[in-house]
Design a protein around this motif. Structure first.
Motif, PDB file in Angstrom:
ATOM      1  N   GLY A 292       0.809  -1.222   0.000  1.00 26.14           N
ATOM      2  CA  GLY A 292       0.000   0.000   0.000  1.00 26.14           C
ATOM      3  C   GLY A 292       0.837   1.264   0.000  1.00 26.14           C
ATOM      4  O   GLY A 292       0.305   2.351  -0.175  1.00 26.14           O
ATOM      5  N   GLY A 293       2.165   1.142   0.247  1.00 29.94           N
ATOM      6  CA  GLY A 293       3.035   2.325   0.218  1.00 29.94           C
ATOM      7  C   GLY A 293       2.830   3.223   1.417  1.00 29.94           C
ATOM      8  O   GLY A 293       2.396   4.369   1.286  1.00 29.94           O
ATOM      9  N   GLN A 294       3.153   2.699   2.628  1.00 27.33           N
ATOM     10  CA  GLN A 294       2.825   3.469   3.834  1.00 27.33           C
ATOM     11  C   GLN A 294       4.006   3.794   4.738  1.00 27.33           C
ATOM     12  O   GLN A 294       3.933   4.716   5.553  1.00 27.33           O
ATOM     13  N   GLY A 295       5.121   3.031   4.647  1.00 27.16           N
ATOM     14  CA  GLY A 295       6.187   3.135   5.651  1.00 27.16           C
ATOM     15  C   GLY A 295       6.845   4.500   5.733  1.00 27.16           C
ATOM     16  O   GLY A 295       6.988   5.073   6.817  1.00 27.16           O
ATOM     17  N   LEU A 296       7.259   5.029   4.602  1.00 27.13           N
ATOM     18  CA  LEU A 296       7.904   6.355   4.602  1.00 27.13           C
ATOM     19  C   LEU A 296       6.917   7.388   5.162  1.00 27.13           C
ATOM     20  O   LEU A 296       7.276   8.270   5.946  1.00 27.13           O
ATOM     21  N   ASN A 297       5.680   7.262   4.729  1.00 23.73           N
ATOM     22  CA  ASN A 297       4.650   8.215   5.133  1.00 23.73           C
ATOM     23  C   ASN A 297       4.405   8.180   6.637  1.00 23.73           C
ATOM     24  O   ASN A 297       4.254   9.215   7.288  1.00 23.73           O
ATOM     25  N   LEU A 298       4.410   6.970   7.176  1.00 22.47           N
ATOM     26  CA  LEU A 298       4.226   6.800   8.618  1.00 22.47           C
ATOM     27  C   LEU A 298       5.377   7.463   9.383  1.00 22.47           C
ATOM     28  O   LEU A 298       5.161   8.156  10.381  1.00 22.47           O
ATOM     29  N   GLY A 299       6.595   7.258   8.871  1.00 23.34           N
ATOM     30  CA  GLY A 299       7.770   7.835   9.531  1.00 23.34           C
ATOM     31  C   GLY A 299       7.774   9.353   9.471  1.00 23.34           C
ATOM     32  O   GLY A 299       8.070  10.035  10.463  1.00 23.34           O
ATOM     33  N   VAL A 300       7.441   9.901   8.304  1.00 27.79           N
ATOM     34  CA  VAL A 300       7.383  11.364   8.163  1.00 27.79           C
ATOM     35  C   VAL A 300       6.331  11.920   9.128  1.00 27.79           C
ATOM     36  O   VAL A 300       6.550  12.953   9.788  1.00 27.79           O
ATOM     37  N   GLN A 301       5.221  11.226   9.246  1.00 30.84           N
ATOM     38  CA  GLN A 301       4.161  11.737  10.134  1.00 30.84           C
ATOM     39  C   GLN A 301       4.506  11.552  11.616  1.00 30.84           C
ATOM     40  O   GLN A 301       4.102  12.361  12.453  1.00 30.84           O
ATOM     41  N   ASP A 302       5.281  10.522  11.941  1.00 29.09           N
ATOM     42  CA  ASP A 302       5.840  10.432  13.310  1.00 29.09           C
ATOM     43  C   ASP A 302       6.656  11.701  13.584  1.00 29.09           C
ATOM     44  O   ASP A 302       6.545  12.322  14.644  1.00 29.09           O
ATOM     45  N   ALA A 303       7.488  12.043  12.597  1.00 23.64           N
ATOM     46  CA  ALA A 303       8.413  13.172  12.769  1.00 23.64           C
ATOM     47  C   ALA A 303       7.641  14.478  12.956  1.00 23.64           C
ATOM     48  O   ALA A 303       8.021  15.323  13.780  1.00 23.64           O
ATOM     49  N   VAL A 304       6.562  14.648  12.208  1.00 19.71           N
ATOM     50  CA  VAL A 304       5.794  15.896  12.320  1.00 19.71           C
ATOM     51  C   VAL A 304       5.051  15.949  13.665  1.00 19.71           C
ATOM     52  O   VAL A 304       4.868  17.014  14.242  1.00 19.71           O
ATOM     53  N   ASN A 305       4.653  14.785  14.172  1.00 21.41           N
ATOM     54  CA  ASN A 305       4.006  14.750  15.487  1.00 21.41           C
ATOM     55  C   ASN A 305       5.000  15.073  16.597  1.00 21.41           C
ATOM     56  O   ASN A 305       4.701  15.827  17.534  1.00 21.41           O
ATOM     57  N   LEU A 306       6.217  14.510  16.473  1.00 26.10           N
ATOM     58  CA  LEU A 306       7.221  14.669  17.536  1.00 26.10           C
ATOM     59  C   LEU A 306       7.919  16.024  17.479  1.00 26.10           C
ATOM     60  O   LEU A 306       8.269  16.597  18.523  1.00 26.10           O
ATOM     61  N   GLY A 307       8.107  16.555  16.264  1.00 24.70           N
ATOM     62  CA  GLY A 307       8.960  17.727  16.095  1.00 24.70           C
ATOM     63  C   GLY A 307       8.559  18.913  16.944  1.00 24.70           C
ATOM     64  O   GLY A 307       9.376  19.465  17.692  1.00 24.70           O
ATOM     65  N   TRP A 308       7.304  19.330  16.880  1.00 23.49           N
ATOM     66  CA  TRP A 308       6.907  20.541  17.607  1.00 23.49           C
ATOM     67  C   TRP A 308       6.889  20.304  19.117  1.00 23.49           C
ATOM     68  O   TRP A 308       7.140  21.231  19.899  1.00 23.49           O
ATOM     69  N   LYS A 309       6.644  19.046  19.504  1.00 16.08           N
ATOM     70  CA  LYS A 309       6.620  18.737  20.940  1.00 16.08           C
ATOM     71  C   LYS A 309       8.043  18.814  21.518  1.00 16.08           C
ATOM     72  O   LYS A 309       8.264  19.403  22.582  1.00 16.08           O
ATOM     73  N   LEU A 310       9.006  18.228  20.785  1.00 17.34           N
ATOM     74  CA  LEU A 310      10.410  18.322  21.235  1.00 17.34           C
ATOM     75  C   LEU A 310      10.881  19.778  21.181  1.00 17.34           C
ATOM     76  O   LEU A 310      11.614  20.243  22.066  1.00 17.34           O
ATOM     77  N   GLY A 311      10.431  20.484  20.136  1.00 20.55           N
ATOM     78  CA  GLY A 311      10.790  21.902  20.017  1.00 20.55           C
ATOM     79  C   GLY A 311      10.289  22.684  21.225  1.00 20.55           C
ATOM     80  O   GLY A 311      10.990  23.557  21.757  1.00 20.55           O
ATOM     81  N   ALA A 312       9.071  22.357  21.676  1.00 17.62           N
ATOM     82  CA  ALA A 312       8.504  23.037  22.848  1.00 17.62           C
ATOM     83  C   ALA A 312       9.325  22.732  24.095  1.00 17.62           C
ATOM     84  O   ALA A 312       9.574  23.610  24.931  1.00 17.62           O
ATOM     85  N   ALA A 313       9.773  21.464  24.200  1.00 16.13           N
ATOM     86  CA  ALA A 313      10.579  21.091  25.372  1.00 16.13           C
ATOM     87  C   ALA A 313      11.906  21.848  25.354  1.00 16.13           C
ATOM     88  O   ALA A 313      12.355  22.365  26.391  1.00 16.13           O
ATOM     89  N   VAL A 314      12.513  21.931  24.183  1.00 19.47           N
ATOM     90  CA  VAL A 314      13.793  22.642  24.071  1.00 19.47           C
ATOM     91  C   VAL A 314      13.603  24.125  24.391  1.00 19.47           C
ATOM     92  O   VAL A 314      14.433  24.748  25.058  1.00 19.47           O
ATOM     93  N   SER A 315      12.470  24.692  23.971  1.00 22.29           N
ATOM     94  CA  SER A 315      12.221  26.120  24.215  1.00 22.29           C
ATOM     95  C   SER A 315      11.769  26.388  25.642  1.00 22.29           C
ATOM     96  O   SER A 315      11.638  27.551  26.035  1.00 22.29           O
ATOM     97  N   GLY A 316      11.452  25.316  26.367  1.00 23.88           N
ATOM     98  CA  GLY A 316      11.133  25.476  27.781  1.00 23.88           C
ATOM     99  C   GLY A 316       9.666  25.733  28.081  1.00 23.88           C
ATOM    100  O   GLY A 316       9.322  26.045  29.221  1.00 23.88           O
TER     101      GLY A 316
END
Ligand SMILES: Cc1cc2nc3c(=O)[nH]c(=O)nc-3n(C[C@H](O)[C@H](O)[C@H](O)COP(=O)(O)OP(=O)(O)OC[C@H]3O[C@@H](n4cnc5c(N)ncnc54)[C@H](O)[C@@H]3O)c2cc1C
Length: 491
Positions: A292-316
């Motif tokens: 179905g062509g899902q693995g890369l897409n799943l990983g990219v969407q993991d990254a978009v979910n995690l990115g802003w949350k980690l960014g918030a932690a780094v920014s305090g």
């Protein structure tokens, strides 16, 4: 500290995450043991949800410009799915080799001065209360890098996951397949258009041949000896030629094999995505048959979910529980992909009883409801996260289509000017006269919708206390353990 966040792995997951963190103002380092990008692109597509996310950031155009084609709709075990039933600007798959997506994402990083350290392999990792130490080896020999957080985006055999001792339950591969990019001699009988994989029971086998460019074709086939699916077994030209001739007849002429590798239908998922200051994302967190062509897409969407949350932690300003919501939101999504890829694998087994099941599945998939269910699942458009705030609303937890989120900040739509002033710098605001407001997280999901009662609580829950105040809400006390997918409790 050498960085706020060190990302191990410069595949699509790691590179997307680095771009997200860059937007959030974090100091990022990416490392990869390969001195050069893997020349064989495994994935060839962006599903609609990934295209929407890249588009919301303004990153899609340079990627889409290099696309080979767009594929109308998707498929489930080769059964066609119609994506046009969804409200999306991308009711199709962008047909683009993984390597070009990676190259575009990496160019953005290097242009912004983010170090992408190639030829640098992670050997070991340890963490304490304040940071993570990563032992790496590269051209300068062995050394230790330290960061506040680290992310293992280092693929299915993840060293980070092993160092953390995180369990990876599931099952080993039962079938072995080969993916080969082959140059073929001119032949009018060869396909000229990119097509979705098809399954032909008469041949008792699944093969897939689609043109990439300049007489080069992507050819996928099941290995002859299923009893020995060793991934590292060398692939010979003879093996590929025999499979080509079986699929296309004796006349096919192989000019050369550009790349070939084996893969299996192994299906496993990391038990937890967070271990203190270290996270797992992409194939490091989940592996499955690429149906179905899902693995890369799943990983990219993991990254978009995690990115802003980690960014918030780094920014305090990350509220309590925000980092934990990465696991509670994304683990159920991948669990469902593992479920659907296992089901797809079964539906291609050349057994008369399985074919009876396939025939009925095909009928169901062709109904409007059946198509919607399967197309929503494969495209990533049906993902719905559990949101604790606000009145029941059809948008709560769902994606907001067509929203521009270039800043990587949250977005409040509607309401009078000034109502989100306390969150300036974390949430952009477009005031409006509508009776209801919509609060959209940086990853494009609606975390509050309704009149403004309860809006402050939602702003605080997701974006921290307003300037000058303490956090009153803790996400970890309110969020359910698992999200739901399209209204169904996730398994
Ligand atoms: C045949 C095939 C076809 C596929 N087709 C599709 C498709 O059409 N659509 C789709 O969405 N998905 C598809 N996939 C899946 C997709 O390719 C993967 O899901 C995707 O590559 C995962 O990206 P990632 O960044 O998480 O991991 P990877 O792409 O595996 O990247 C991990 C990176 O980490 C690096 N690394 C590993 N260990 C270390 C270490 N110790 N130190 C430093 N660096 C390290 C590696 O060198 C690598 O560059 C396919 C997969 C296969 C096998």
């Amino acid at each position: 500290m050498d960085a706020d966040v060190i990302i191990v792995g410069a595949g699509p997951t790691g590179l997307t995450l680095a771009n997200e963190l860059l937007l959030a103002g974090a100091r990022v380092v990416v490392l990869d043991r390969l001195t050069e990008r893997n020349p064989q692109s495994k994935a060839l597509n962006l599903q609609p949800r990934t295209a929407e996310l890249f588009d919301a950031r303004g990153w899609l155009a340079p990627i889409a410009d290099r696309a080979l084609t767009n594929l109308p709709g998707g498929h489930f075990a080769g059964l066609p799915l119609d994506y046009s039933v969804f409200d999306t600007r991308f009711p199709y798959q962008v047909g683009i080799p993984q390597g070009l997506v990676e190259e575009t994402l990496e160019t953005r990083l290097t242009g912004a001065g983010v170090p992408v350290l190639r030829g640098t392999e992670l050997l070991g990792l340890s963490q304490d209360a304040d940071g993570v130490d990563l032992t790496v080896t590269g051209t300068g020999g062995e050394r230790t890098l330290r960061a506040a957080y680290a992310v293992g985006a280092d693929g299915g055999r993840s060293r980070v996951r092993k160092e953390l001792g995180v369990a990876f339950p599931g099952r080993d591969g039962r079938i072995s397949l080969v993916v080969a990019d082959v140059e073929l001699a001119d032949d009018p009988a060869l396909p000229t258009e990119w097509r979705l994989p098809s399954y032909e029971p008469a041949e008792n086998t699944t093969t897939f041949l689609t043109p990439l460019a300049d007489n080069v074709f992507r050819f996928l086939f099941a290995s002859e000896d299923q009893r020995e699916p060793g991934r590292d077994l060398p692939i010979t030209e003879d093996e590929i030629l025999r499979a080509l001739r079986q699929a296309r007849g004796g006349g096919v002429r192989l000019v050369r094999v550009k790349h070939a590798s084996r893969f299996t239908d192994a299906s496993r998922q990391a038990e937890r995505y967070r271990s203190g200051r270290v996270f797992l994302a992409g194939d490091a967190a989940h592996i499955h048959l690429p149906a179905g062509g899902q693995g890369l897409n799943l990983g990219v969407q993991d990254a978009v979910n995690l990115g802003w949350k980690l960014g918030a932690a780094v920014s305090g300003w990350a509220p309590d529980g925000l980092l934990d919501s990465y696991h509670s939101e994304r683990h159920p999504v991948a669990a469902r992909v593992l479920q659907n890829t296992r089901a797809q694998g079964v539906l291609t087994v050349p057994d008369p009883d399985v074919q009876a099941l396939r025939a009925i599945t095909a009928e169901l998939a062709a109904t409007p409801d059946g198509n919607r269910l399967l197309a929503g699942m494969i495209s990533g458009l049906d993902i719905r996260y559990a949101m604790p705030d606000g009145p029941a609303h059809p948008l709560l937890g769902a994606r907001l289509p067509d929203v521009e989120l270039r800043s990587g900040r949250g977005l409040l739509l509607g309401g009078r000017a000034g109502i989100a002033a306390g969150w300036r710098g974390r949430v952009d605001h477009t005031p409006g006269d509508d009776a209801e407001v919509r609060l959209v997280r940086p990853d494009g999901y609606v975390c509050f919708a309704g009149d403004t009662d309860g809006l402050d609580a939602a702003l605080t829950r997701w974006f921290g206390a307003p300037d000058g105040q303490r956090t009153h809400f803790s996400l970890s006390h309110k969020l359910p353990v698992a999200s739901t997918v399209d209204g169904q409790p996730a398994k």
